[in-house]
Design a protein around this motif. Structure first.
Motif, mmCIF file in Angstrom:
data_model
loop_
_atom_site.group_PDB
_atom_site.id
_atom_site.type_symbol
_atom_site.label_atom_id
_atom_site.label_comp_id
_atom_site.label_asym_id
_atom_site.label_seq_id
_atom_site.Cartn_x
_atom_site.Cartn_y
_atom_site.Cartn_z
ATOM 1 N N LYS A 154 -13.086 6.295 -2.353
ATOM 2 C CA LYS A 154 -11.925 6.345 -2.881
ATOM 3 C C LYS A 154 -10.930 7.517 -2.742
ATOM 4 O O LYS A 154 -9.758 7.277 -2.736
ATOM 5 C CB LYS A 154 -11.905 6.212 -4.405
ATOM 6 N N THR A 155 -11.489 8.614 -2.237
ATOM 7 C CA THR A 155 -10.635 9.771 -1.949
ATOM 8 C C THR A 155 -11.084 10.561 -0.734
ATOM 9 O O THR A 155 -12.482 10.605 -0.583
ATOM 10 C CB THR A 155 -10.392 10.782 -3.120
ATOM 11 N N ALA A 214 -6.753 9.374 -9.260
ATOM 12 C CA ALA A 214 -7.135 8.084 -9.991
ATOM 13 C C ALA A 214 -6.067 7.871 -11.134
ATOM 14 O O ALA A 214 -5.474 6.691 -11.052
ATOM 15 C CB ALA A 214 -8.580 8.204 -10.426
ATOM 16 N N MET A 259 -8.616 1.506 -3.954
ATOM 17 C CA MET A 259 -8.154 2.803 -3.429
ATOM 18 C C MET A 259 -9.441 3.138 -2.244
ATOM 19 O O MET A 259 -10.473 2.654 -2.391
ATOM 20 C CB MET A 259 -8.490 4.078 -4.455
ATOM 21 N N SER A 277 -5.480 9.502 -1.159
ATOM 22 C CA SER A 277 -6.078 8.023 -1.086
ATOM 23 C C SER A 277 -4.938 6.966 -0.837
ATOM 24 O O SER A 277 -3.668 7.371 -0.924
ATOM 25 C CB SER A 277 -6.419 7.790 -2.629
ATOM 26 N N LYS A 278 -5.500 6.154 -0.077
ATOM 27 C CA LYS A 278 -4.475 4.974 0.191
ATOM 28 C C LYS A 278 -4.556 3.779 -0.931
ATOM 29 O O LYS A 278 -5.716 3.532 -1.120
ATOM 30 C CB LYS A 278 -4.769 4.497 1.551
ATOM 31 N N VAL A 279 -3.717 3.731 -1.771
ATOM 32 C CA VAL A 279 -3.706 2.759 -2.796
ATOM 33 C C VAL A 279 -2.966 1.209 -2.263
ATOM 34 O O VAL A 279 -1.914 1.417 -1.957
ATOM 35 C CB VAL A 279 -3.113 3.285 -4.147
ATOM 36 N N CYS A 296 1.043 -1.243 -0.039
ATOM 37 C CA CYS A 296 -0.004 0.116 -0.071
ATOM 38 C C CYS A 296 0.878 1.242 -0.144
ATOM 39 O O CYS A 296 1.834 1.126 0.635
ATOM 40 C CB CYS A 296 -0.978 -0.008 1.167
ATOM 41 N N ALA A 356 -3.007 6.399 -9.154
ATOM 42 C CA ALA A 356 -3.114 5.229 -8.766
ATOM 43 C C ALA A 356 -3.036 4.324 -9.795
ATOM 44 O O ALA A 356 -2.272 3.310 -9.769
ATOM 45 C CB ALA A 356 -4.633 5.049 -8.186
#
Length: 123
Positions: A99-100, A51, A68, A118-120, A27, A54
């Motif tokens: 997602k955000t 996005a 996300m 965001s945490k991807v 992550c 990501a």
């Protein structure tokens, strides 16, 4: 006895394979900032840039997929020499989706600025 040994060996192999799968996943926190003349454009574009970041992270890491999730990051002003931090009185809203996590504030040069975090995670 031989049957018990086979079961134990299979169990150990299964646990080893299962234990490696989550370790392969990773992550990373990303953020994207966009400024605009309208609130809607700054908000929409910062989310779109997140996005895109990501997707670029997925390609660079060689992940087959990413997920996300909203993650609060510090607002990121473009003109850091003029406004090194974003005071609470210039923040006009936080907008959270699945997602955000986006924080929008008034800009120095342009009227509106939004930073999306965001945490991807991917594998």
């Amino acid at each position: 006895m031989l049957r018990s040994a086979k079961i134990i060996v299979l169990a150990i192999l299964a646990l080893a394979a299962w234990g490696q799968h989550p370790a392969a996943a990773g992550c990373q926190v990303i953020s994207a900032t966009h400024s605009a003349d309208t609130k809607a454009e700054a908000l929409t574009m910062s989310r779109q840039l997140a996005a895109q970041s990501a997707a670029e992270l997925r390609r660079s890491k060689g992940w087959s997929y990413v997920s996300m999730s909203a993650y609060r990051v510090k607002p990121d002003p473009f003109w850091k020499s003029v406004r090194p931090v974003v005071p609470k009185d210039v923040i006009y809203g936080s907008f959270v989706t699945a997602k955000t996590y986006t924080t929008c504030f008034t800009g120095v040069v342009v009227p509106y600025v939004c930073t999306s975090g965001s945490k991807v995670c991917g594998n």
